[in-house]
Each structure stands twice: as C-alpha cells, then as structure tokens.
Motif scaffolding. Structure first.
Motif, mmCIF file in Angstrom:
data_model
loop_
_atom_site.group_PDB
_atom_site.id
_atom_site.type_symbol
_atom_site.label_atom_id
_atom_site.label_comp_id
_atom_site.label_asym_id
_atom_site.label_seq_id
_atom_site.Cartn_x
_atom_site.Cartn_y
_atom_site.Cartn_z
ATOM 1 N N ALA A 1 1.026 -1.672 -0.092
ATOM 2 C CA ALA A 1 -0.064 0.040 -0.022
ATOM 3 C C ALA A 1 1.523 1.496 -0.307
ATOM 4 O O ALA A 1 0.237 2.062 -0.824
ATOM 5 C CB ALA A 1 -1.026 -0.410 1.457
ATOM 6 N N GLY A 2 2.112 0.869 0.618
ATOM 7 C CA GLY A 2 2.784 2.518 0.074
ATOM 8 C C GLY A 2 4.075 2.361 -0.688
ATOM 9 O O GLY A 2 3.562 3.233 -1.404
ATOM 10 N N VAL A 3 4.890 1.529 -1.270
ATOM 11 C CA VAL A 3 6.245 1.000 -1.634
ATOM 12 C C VAL A 3 5.908 -0.051 -2.171
ATOM 13 O O VAL A 3 5.845 -1.320 -1.691
ATOM 14 C CB VAL A 3 7.186 1.716 -1.663
ATOM 15 C CG1 VAL A 3 7.722 2.280 -2.764
ATOM 16 C CG2 VAL A 3 7.098 2.922 -0.524
ATOM 17 N N ALA A 4 5.911 -0.339 -3.626
ATOM 18 C CA ALA A 4 6.151 -1.523 -4.684
ATOM 19 C C ALA A 4 6.767 -1.603 -5.312
ATOM 20 O O ALA A 4 6.962 -0.583 -6.541
ATOM 21 C CB ALA A 4 4.672 -2.576 -4.602
ATOM 22 N N GLY A 5 8.044 -3.000 -5.531
ATOM 23 C CA GLY A 5 8.746 -2.928 -6.607
ATOM 24 C C GLY A 5 9.360 -4.273 -7.554
ATOM 25 O O GLY A 5 8.641 -4.914 -6.361
ATOM 26 N N ASP A 6 9.322 -4.356 -8.229
ATOM 27 C CA ASP A 6 9.619 -5.416 -9.036
ATOM 28 C C ASP A 6 10.504 -5.230 -9.685
ATOM 29 O O ASP A 6 10.685 -3.946 -10.799
ATOM 30 C CB ASP A 6 9.048 -6.152 -9.506
ATOM 31 C CG ASP A 6 8.883 -7.298 -9.832
ATOM 32 O OD1 ASP A 6 9.539 -7.797 -10.026
ATOM 33 O OD2 ASP A 6 7.971 -8.104 -10.628
ATOM 34 N N HIS A 7 11.833 -6.343 -9.643
ATOM 35 C CA HIS A 7 12.552 -5.725 -10.581
ATOM 36 C C HIS A 7 13.572 -4.526 -9.916
ATOM 37 O O HIS A 7 14.382 -3.664 -10.568
ATOM 38 C CB HIS A 7 12.789 -5.543 -12.005
ATOM 39 C CG HIS A 7 13.220 -7.390 -12.503
ATOM 40 N ND1 HIS A 7 11.432 -8.230 -11.796
ATOM 41 C CD2 HIS A 7 13.162 -7.787 -12.891
ATOM 42 C CE1 HIS A 7 10.916 -8.669 -12.633
ATOM 43 N NE2 HIS A 7 12.970 -9.188 -13.724
ATOM 44 N N ALA A 8 13.180 -3.823 -9.239
ATOM 45 C CA ALA A 8 13.781 -2.583 -8.323
ATOM 46 C C ALA A 8 14.497 -1.793 -6.845
ATOM 47 O O ALA A 8 14.314 -3.321 -6.188
ATOM 48 C CB ALA A 8 12.619 -1.415 -8.103
ATOM 49 N N THR A 9 15.143 -1.648 -6.880
ATOM 50 C CA THR A 9 16.075 -1.291 -5.862
ATOM 51 C C THR A 9 15.631 0.047 -4.650
ATOM 52 O O THR A 9 15.303 1.416 -5.990
ATOM 53 C CB THR A 9 17.303 -1.394 -5.931
ATOM 54 O OG1 THR A 9 18.292 -2.346 -6.407
ATOM 55 C CG2 THR A 9 18.183 -0.386 -4.445
ATOM 56 N N ILE A 10 14.584 -0.105 -3.625
ATOM 57 C CA ILE A 10 13.912 0.234 -3.057
ATOM 58 C C ILE A 10 14.586 0.678 -1.498
ATOM 59 O O ILE A 10 15.020 0.221 -0.911
ATOM 60 C CB ILE A 10 12.378 -0.085 -2.633
ATOM 61 C CG1 ILE A 10 12.087 -0.071 -3.919
ATOM 62 C CG2 ILE A 10 11.795 1.667 -2.290
ATOM 63 C CD1 ILE A 10 10.461 -0.619 -3.549
#
Length: 472
Positions: free
Chosen positions: A286-295
């Motif tokens: 609900a806040g932050v979502a990432g796929d193939h990503a660096t958060i």
C-alpha cells in the motif's frame, strides 16, 4: 629315374619357397596396413584438444565470477553512493550550454501552465496560486527536458504549497525518457488517468520514464484503477530513470494492483523522511511496491491505516528480483520482535547503510565499532573496513586470484596430457618405422634366398645335364 626324381624334388622345393615367400609378403602387407590404421587413428589430444581450453575457461569463470560479483554487490550495498560518484559526467557541448533553457515563468491559470510546460526555453515554472486542469485538454504536456515546478507562493497559507488539481479526469504529467522533472512545495491532487491514457493507465499523478525529484510535495487522493486489477502506482509509477522523494506526504492514494502510493519497476527509488497514510493497494504494498527494483526507505513513517491484500507487506513490498533497504531497520516480527515496517516480499529486505539523519529525525546512532574497526554496514554478511578485501574496487581479489590459479592449473594439466599423448604418438611412429624397416629387410633377405635357391637349382640342373652327356 634318378634325374626325374631330383628334378621333382627341386621343383617342390622351389614351390615351397615361393609359397613361404608369398605368405610372408601377405603377412607383411597386413601388418603394414594395420600399422597405417593405427597411425591414422587420432589421439585424445587430437580428438579433444579444443575441449581442454574451453573447459579451462569455463572453470575459470565458475571459480572467479561468482565470488567477484557477490563481493561487488555487497560492497555496493555498503556504499550506495559510490556507483553514482564513480560514474563520469560528460560535460555538454558549449552550444548546448548556450541554448539551455534558463527562463523562469510565473503562471496563474491552467492555460499558462500548459504553455510554460510546452515551451522548451522555460526551465522553472512558479505557481502563483492553486490551479485546476481543464477537463477537455487532459494532462499537462509531457516533460522531455529538465524543468522544475515550484508552488512556494502558497506555502504559507496551504502547506506544502500551491496545488494542481486534475479533477479526477487525468493524471497530472508524464515524464519522458529524456526528461527530468523537479517538484518542490507542490500538492498534486485528484489525479486519475483514464483507460486511454498514454502510455498506460498507471501512475495516478505522475508516470515517469526519466528522472523525477520531489521535495516537500504532497500526493493526495490520486488513483490508478482504470485498467481493473492491472493498474499500479496510485500516485507515482516509476518505469525508468530514477525517483527521489524527500519530505513528501502520500495521503489517500489508491491503486488497483501494487503500490497504493508508489510503484517502481526495473529502476531505483530513494524515499527519505516521507509519510504514508490512508493509501490502498488492491494487491501488495500500500505504501511502496517494487519489482526488479531497488527501493531505499530512510526515516519514513507508515501509518497503520494503509491497506493492502497482505498485512505483512502493506508498507513495503519487493518482488523476487528486487530489494528493499530500510533505515532504521525494524520489521514487524523481525529483529527482536520489534514493531516496525510491514515490509516483505520474495526479494531481499535488509537494512540500508547508515547515513546522517535529516534534521529533526530520531534515527538511532550508527552501529558501534567492532574491536576498534569501523563496520560499514549491519548484519552478519558485512565486510569490516580495513580487511584484505579490496573494497576500493568492490571485487574480491582472492576470488580472481583463485580463478587465475585454477585456470593455470588446468592449462598445465592440459599441456601435460598433450605432451604425453604427443610422446606416445611419436614413439608409435618410431615403432612403426622400425617395423617397416625390419619387414623390408626380411622381405629382401627372403627374396635373396629365393634367388640364390633358383641359381643353385639352375646350376645343379646344368651339372646333372653335363654328367648325363658324359655318361652317354
């Protein structure tokens, strides 16, 4: 009768000698043929000589590269700013510098805002008041250059600044791959791209392929739900470039899929000292979502009213090929059972490297030194500064040296096997040459014996003929 018997014996002797010689020649030819076949048969080096070099190279890669990559990635985790600092920046040509946009424009209406965003000579747009986008023209012109939008004129009356209202008919703006948009003291509200929005209906307020920098920005009541359960990024969808967010508020944003506030795909996102509340994701994060990503999430606040399909990832979700780095590192049910971020997923969730916290934050102090040596990260996997690992380059020296040694060993083994096979081949050649010479000498001797026997037989017949004449 005696002469006839003697002639028959000589003929029989000659026939036997000829038969033995023929048989010997046949056996010799057979031996020569067999030796020729043996000589033509390829050796192990001739059959697999190229395989030795290929296997040596493959083993070298299998030995050295995993170690080097692992240590390099660990070094990058501990030094997140090193990669950007090491990247050389190419200065723009003088003509480009002269033609760079440097105009600052103040706008008060949606028409003026559209014109300023479309003008390639405008570098900074300052909002004089709140602006509502007109329904007919949709979102603002796409950003394909470096431009900054500031709403500081309204900061005193309505923090964080002037608002841009999309009236739930479109998103606010799309950032192209060559664009770089900087937002400061602006509120983006009521963004809702329709199903026909380009390039996709993701990103309720901003969809970016380029760079997006937001400082003191509020994203309120934006949604990405037009494409059913395929729309993600209720406020921001990051599809390329980079996204940095500092002191931003994400309130009441909705996504039908992942990332109620922010969805990141295949790039990096850095969120610092920001807050997330009342955001909703139909799936995860609900806040932050990432796929193939660096958060990277640093000193952020996630309220308990964020809603996602799975509670353990309602704040931060990371896909199988991504990573989430959090500071201060506190994950619900994680370290010492502390109540912290609801961060989970198939990817890596780990502590971010320590940095000095922004003013007014309550971040804990850096980890204490271990045996007088400063530890550059947190966790059992971190490397202690000053160790023999080459942290300057991020590559494991011992791994590379081990790979080189393994490569040299296999090359030496291959050379030894090749030499041994060559020695055997040459010995076989010498043996064959000796056998051929011996065979030729034996054949010559047998032919000489046969010729001598024939001469003796002729001489004996001549003698017997002369003796018969004398008797007669």
């Amino acid at each position: 009768g005696i002469l006839q018997r003697g002639a028959r014996e000589e003929v029989e002797t000659d026939m036997k000698a000829s038969a033995r010689l023929s048989k010997f020649k046949g056996a010799a030819k057979k031996v020569v043929a067999v030796n020729k076949v043996r000589k033509a048969r390829p050796t192990i080096v001739e059959r697999h000589g190229g395989v030795w070099g290929f296997l040596s190279f493959v083993l070298f890669l299998l030995w050295s590269l995993p170690s080097a990559i692992y240590r390099h990635r660990r070094w990058l985790r501990q030094n997140p700013g090193a990669a950007a600092a090491a990247t050389p920046t190419t200065p723009a040509p003088r003509r480009a510098l002269l033609q760079a946009p440097n105009t600052t424009v103040d706008v008060a209406t949606a028409t003026e805002l559209r014109a300023a965003m479309a003008d390639p000579t405008v570098a900074t747009v300052r909002l004089a008041n709140d602006i509502a986008l007109d329904d007919d023209n949709g979102e603002l012109p796409a950003v394909t250059r470096r431009v900054a939008v500031s709403g500081e004129a309204c900061a005193a009356t309505s923090p964080p600044g002037c608002a841009i209202d999309a009236r739930s008919t479109s998103r606010h703006v799309t950032v192209g791959a060559t664009g770089a948009l900087t937002l400061s003291r602006v509120a983006l509200v009521n963004g809702a791209p329709p199903l026909s929005a380009q390039p996709f209906s993701d990103g309720g307020a901003v969809f970016t392929f380029g760079e997006l920098h937001a400082v003191d920005v509020a994203f309120r009541s934006n949604e990405a739900t037009a494409d059913g359960d395929a729309s993600s990024g209720g406020a921001v969808k990051v599809q390329g470039g980079a996204f940095t967010c500092e002191r931003c508020d994400f309130v009441g944003n909705v996504a039908a899929k992942n990332g109620g506030a922010v969805a990141v795909d295949r790039v990096s996102a850095n969120l610092v000292d920001s807050s997330f509340s009342q955001n909703t994701a139909g799936a995860l994060g609900a806040g932050v979502a990432g796929d193939h990503a660096t958060i990277i999430v640093r000193d952020c606040v996630f309220a308990s009213d964020n809603v996602a399909r799975e509670d353990d990832s309602e704040d931060v979700y990371v896909g199988a090929f991504g990573s989430a780095r959090i500071w201060p590192y506190a994950v619900s049910g994680g370290v010492d059972g502390a109540d912290g971020y609801a961060a989970a997923g198939l990817g890596v969730v780990e502590p971010a490297p320590f940095e000095s916290p922004p003013p007014g934050s309550v971040s804990p102090p850096p980890p204490p030194p271990v045996n007088g040596t400063v530890v550059s990260g947190v966790g059992d996997d971190d490397v202690v500064a000053g160790s023999k690992t080459d942290l300057a380059s991020g590559v494991g020296v011992e791994g590379v040296l081990g790979g080189v040694c393994a490569f040299a060993v296999f090359v030496c083994v291959g050379a030894w096997v090749h030499g041994r096979e060559r020695r055997r081949y040459r010995a076989t050649e010498r043996d064959l040459a000796a056998q051929h010479a011996k065979m030729e000498r034996a054949i010559a001797r047998r032919e000489e014996e046969l010729a001598r026997g024939e001469r003796n037989a002729v001489a004996n017949r001549a003698k017997q003929g002369f003796s018969g004449d004398d008797e007669g």
